[in-house]
Design an enzyme around this catalytic site. Structure first.
Site, PDB file in Angstrom:
ATOM      1  N   GLY A  32       0.956  -1.197  -0.092  1.00 46.74           N
ATOM      2  CA  GLY A  32      -0.004   0.028  -0.211  1.00 46.74           C
ATOM      3  C   GLY A  32       0.958   1.264  -0.111  1.00 46.74           C
ATOM      4  O   GLY A  32       2.125   1.263  -0.231  1.00 46.74           O
ATOM      5  N   PHE A  33       0.216   2.589   0.183  1.00 47.20           N
ATOM      6  CA  PHE A  33       0.810   3.855   0.374  1.00 47.20           C
ATOM      7  C   PHE A  33       1.441   3.864  -1.016  1.00 47.20           C
ATOM      8  O   PHE A  33       2.737   4.222  -1.386  1.00 47.20           O
ATOM      9  CB  PHE A  33       1.932   4.027   1.447  1.00 47.20           C
ATOM     10  CG  PHE A  33       1.986   5.351   1.561  1.00 47.20           C
ATOM     11  CD1 PHE A  33       1.010   5.950   2.665  1.00 47.20           C
ATOM     12  CD2 PHE A  33       2.867   6.081   1.178  1.00 47.20           C
ATOM     13  CE1 PHE A  33       1.159   7.267   2.855  1.00 47.20           C
ATOM     14  CE2 PHE A  33       3.023   7.456   1.438  1.00 47.20           C
ATOM     15  CZ  PHE A  33       1.880   8.205   2.318  1.00 47.20           C
ATOM     16  N   LEU A  34       0.593   3.551  -2.121  1.00 46.35           N
ATOM     17  CA  LEU A  34       1.035   3.477  -3.753  1.00 46.35           C
ATOM     18  C   LEU A  34       1.632   4.746  -4.195  1.00 46.35           C
ATOM     19  O   LEU A  34       1.164   5.821  -3.784  1.00 46.35           O
ATOM     20  CB  LEU A  34      -0.299   3.017  -4.388  1.00 46.35           C
ATOM     21  CG  LEU A  34      -1.009   1.715  -4.024  1.00 46.35           C
ATOM     22  CD1 LEU A  34      -2.146   1.593  -4.992  1.00 46.35           C
ATOM     23  CD2 LEU A  34       0.198   0.588  -4.001  1.00 46.35           C
ATOM     24  N   HIS A  62       4.361   1.749  -8.353  1.00 41.48           N
ATOM     25  CA  HIS A  62       3.146   0.660  -8.317  1.00 41.48           C
ATOM     26  C   HIS A  62       2.265   0.908  -9.139  1.00 41.48           C
ATOM     27  O   HIS A  62       2.023  -0.277  -9.889  1.00 41.48           O
ATOM     28  CB  HIS A  62       2.593   0.897  -7.024  1.00 41.48           C
ATOM     29  CG  HIS A  62       3.285   0.669  -5.652  1.00 41.48           C
ATOM     30  ND1 HIS A  62       3.540   1.683  -4.596  1.00 41.48           N
ATOM     31  CD2 HIS A  62       3.863  -0.329  -5.080  1.00 41.48           C
ATOM     32  CE1 HIS A  62       4.124   1.111  -3.684  1.00 41.48           C
ATOM     33  NE2 HIS A  62       4.238  -0.109  -3.800  1.00 41.48           N
ATOM     34  N   GLN A 101       7.232  -9.754   7.707  1.00 47.13           N
ATOM     35  CA  GLN A 101       8.527  -9.436   7.067  1.00 47.13           C
ATOM     36  C   GLN A 101       9.432  -8.195   7.720  1.00 47.13           C
ATOM     37  O   GLN A 101      10.136  -7.670   7.320  1.00 47.13           O
ATOM     38  CB  GLN A 101       8.279  -9.068   5.631  1.00 47.13           C
ATOM     39  CG  GLN A 101       7.640  -7.918   5.119  1.00 47.13           C
ATOM     40  CD  GLN A 101       7.339  -7.773   3.937  1.00 47.13           C
ATOM     41  OE1 GLN A 101       6.400  -8.571   3.248  1.00 47.13           O
ATOM     42  NE2 GLN A 101       8.030  -7.012   2.954  1.00 47.13           N
ATOM     43  N   GLY A 133       8.893  -4.552  -8.769  1.00 46.19           N
ATOM     44  CA  GLY A 133       9.868  -3.482  -9.214  1.00 46.19           C
ATOM     45  C   GLY A 133      11.150  -3.975  -8.966  1.00 46.19           C
ATOM     46  O   GLY A 133      11.620  -4.475  -8.117  1.00 46.19           O
ATOM     47  N   LYS A 167      13.410  -1.843  -8.032  1.00 43.32           N
ATOM     48  CA  LYS A 167      14.024  -1.332  -6.989  1.00 43.32           C
ATOM     49  C   LYS A 167      14.361  -2.215  -5.773  1.00 43.32           C
ATOM     50  O   LYS A 167      15.295  -2.114  -4.997  1.00 43.32           O
ATOM     51  CB  LYS A 167      13.074  -0.177  -6.529  1.00 43.32           C
ATOM     52  CG  LYS A 167      13.614   0.787  -5.353  1.00 43.32           C
ATOM     53  CD  LYS A 167      12.717   0.904  -4.276  1.00 43.32           C
ATOM     54  CE  LYS A 167      13.122   0.933  -3.167  1.00 43.32           C
ATOM     55  NZ  LYS A 167      12.429   0.848  -1.897  1.00 43.32           N
ATOM     56  N   ASP A 168      13.499  -3.239  -5.593  1.00 42.58           N
ATOM     57  CA  ASP A 168      13.913  -4.389  -4.613  1.00 42.58           C
ATOM     58  C   ASP A 168      14.552  -5.375  -5.407  1.00 42.58           C
ATOM     59  O   ASP A 168      13.886  -6.553  -5.584  1.00 42.58           O
ATOM     60  CB  ASP A 168      12.656  -4.795  -3.893  1.00 42.58           C
ATOM     61  CG  ASP A 168      11.782  -3.392  -3.187  1.00 42.58           C
ATOM     62  OD1 ASP A 168      12.416  -2.957  -2.405  1.00 42.58           O
ATOM     63  OD2 ASP A 168      10.712  -3.167  -3.403  1.00 42.58           O
ATOM     64  N   GLY A 182      11.362   5.499  -6.366  1.00 39.98           N
ATOM     65  CA  GLY A 182       9.953   5.534  -5.685  1.00 39.98           C
ATOM     66  C   GLY A 182       9.944   4.368  -4.715  1.00 39.98           C
ATOM     67  O   GLY A 182      10.352   3.336  -4.744  1.00 39.98           O
TER      68      GLY A 182
END
Lengths: 276, 276
Positions: free
Chosen positions: B27-29, B33, B57, B143, B145-146, B180
């Site tokens: 969330g907190f898109l 995302h 996690q 993504g 990014k991870d 992001g």
């Protein structure tokens, strides 16, 4: 009957079938396995049976090497039972170089067979997760003889939301009470004659519970007596547990489960009996 | 757009859809995302997005408590994107009393973020296995990014034969280069102005590699210089790895990946850049 040896073959074969009942086995089939297959046939449009001696659930290389195998005979038996598909994957494809994932189960998996066979239940849970993802059965069938394994499977299937119904059927026994197990074939003649004592010990605990006994120490002592009198002294465990947790209580519950693991020569046998 | 809060609702909703692209999120898109959602829409008949801040996690209760949330805004954004279904499970249903199963990944999961955040990747692999079993998507979108998480997901999906295609899309960046991340919202004004230095450090390594540099120590030193000159001294790691293994080599390979994890005040940010 189709015989699939690769994951791709199995996926393709499965796509042609309707509802599937799955019977995972390590082969060297006995009447216990066949009773699972027959139930699976009744409840599903097709039955898939795996024959795979799963290396990652064996602690000892000797135990793995000595596990009995009879692939051609197994295939003939399953054909007679009207099985749609046999899956005999290669270990090299199932666990390729770089394989690095394990399904770890806590709770019930930490008792009895857990410490006795480190890594065993993780190996079982991992291979079954793979099978469930490939075979995508509606139902999977297990024998109560591996009671703790059944509880472990129920646990991780529920925890990981795997869309399969886990069905446990009663232990199949020889006329003299010995529980069906592929390992029985490795007993010598003398060991085989003494092996029914395992079931006799369990029955002794059941008789005591039916007569009102609830003290775990008394029940365990009585079972141990039966074993020792028959010179079965290599006892891994003999106990009575709560079948939901597989933990012991000083006073056993109504639905208690008696379990034991005993070594006869080179063979370790397990058995259990609901006492309620 | 349907909003499902229970596993049963989600299974029922999924059964009405054809091919599904799944975008798991906490969330907190942000635009990153949404870029995944847009690609998923192109490649599948329907898109399902999960919004779930997965407690298992997080190593630190503080990090979990402080993770930003904006459920109503997220739902409005996803509705605009033509998403078929949003899945916001309750933690109490996802991890009920007695929950005891964990998907443990070795190999790539043992490097970098692995030791920095004990239990993190097991928590990620476990929740994603649950989601894949419930949502049963054809494709799942992540993504870059991870980057290490993407490698971990590829690993356990392959190892467990989960029938989903894992798709990794490029990192979405702000105009000033900051990757992001929902965590960006927790940066103070001053921290936000310094945050693009992470990307600048990675670009410095890429420039050096393009000029022929292969010595890992030189590349790491150069990145560290960029960070330290901007007073970003709380460095968890700054490194260059083989993107298949996430292990370091003294001389970096052609397709090397630079990664870093840096703390700005209360916020730990990660970023990475392929150098090839």
């Amino acid at each position: 009957m189709k015989i699939c040896t690769t994951v791709q073959e199995m996926r393709q074969a499965r796509a042609t079938l309707g509802t599937v009942g799955f019977v995972p086995t390590m082969g060297f089939l006995h009447e216990g396995h066949l009773s699972l297959v027959r139930r699976a046939r009744k409840e599903n449009e097709a039955v898939i049976v795996s024959l795979f001696v799963n290396p990652i659930q064996f602690g000892s290389p000797d135990d793995l090497a000595n596990y009995p195998r009879a692939l051609e005979r197994d295939i003939a038996l399953l054909k007679e039972e009207g099985v749609a598909c046999v899956f005999t994957p290669e270990a090299a494809e199932f666990y390729p170089q770089g394989f690095a994932t394990q399904v770890d189960v806590g709770g019930v998996a930490l008792e009895l067979e857990g410490p006795s066979r480190p890594g065993h239940f993780a190996g079982v849970a991992t291979v079954l997760t793979k099978f469930f993802n490939i075979v995508q059965p509606q139902r999977a069938y297990f024998g109560q003889k591996d009671a703790q394994q059944c509880a472990v499977v129920q646990r991780f299937v529920q925890d990981l939301n795997i869309p399969v119904e886990v069905i446990t059927l009663p232990t199949w026994r020889e006329d003299d009470g010995l529980a069906g197990s592929s390992r029985n074939s490795r007993l010598t003649g003398g060991e085989r004659r003494r092996a029914p004592v395992l079931h006799q010990a369990l029955c002794r605990a059941r008789d005591l519970v039916q007569a009102g006994e609830r003290r775990r120490a008394v029940l365990e002592g009585a079972m141990r007596d039966v074993l020792v009198k028959a010179s079965l002294t290599e006892i891994d465990y003999v106990t009575v547990v709560n079948p939901e947790t597989f933990q012991t209580q000083d006073m056993v519950p109504e639905n208690a489960l008696a379990l034991l693991a005993v070594r006869l020569g080179a063979v370790r046998l397990i058995d259990n009996l609901p006492l309620g």
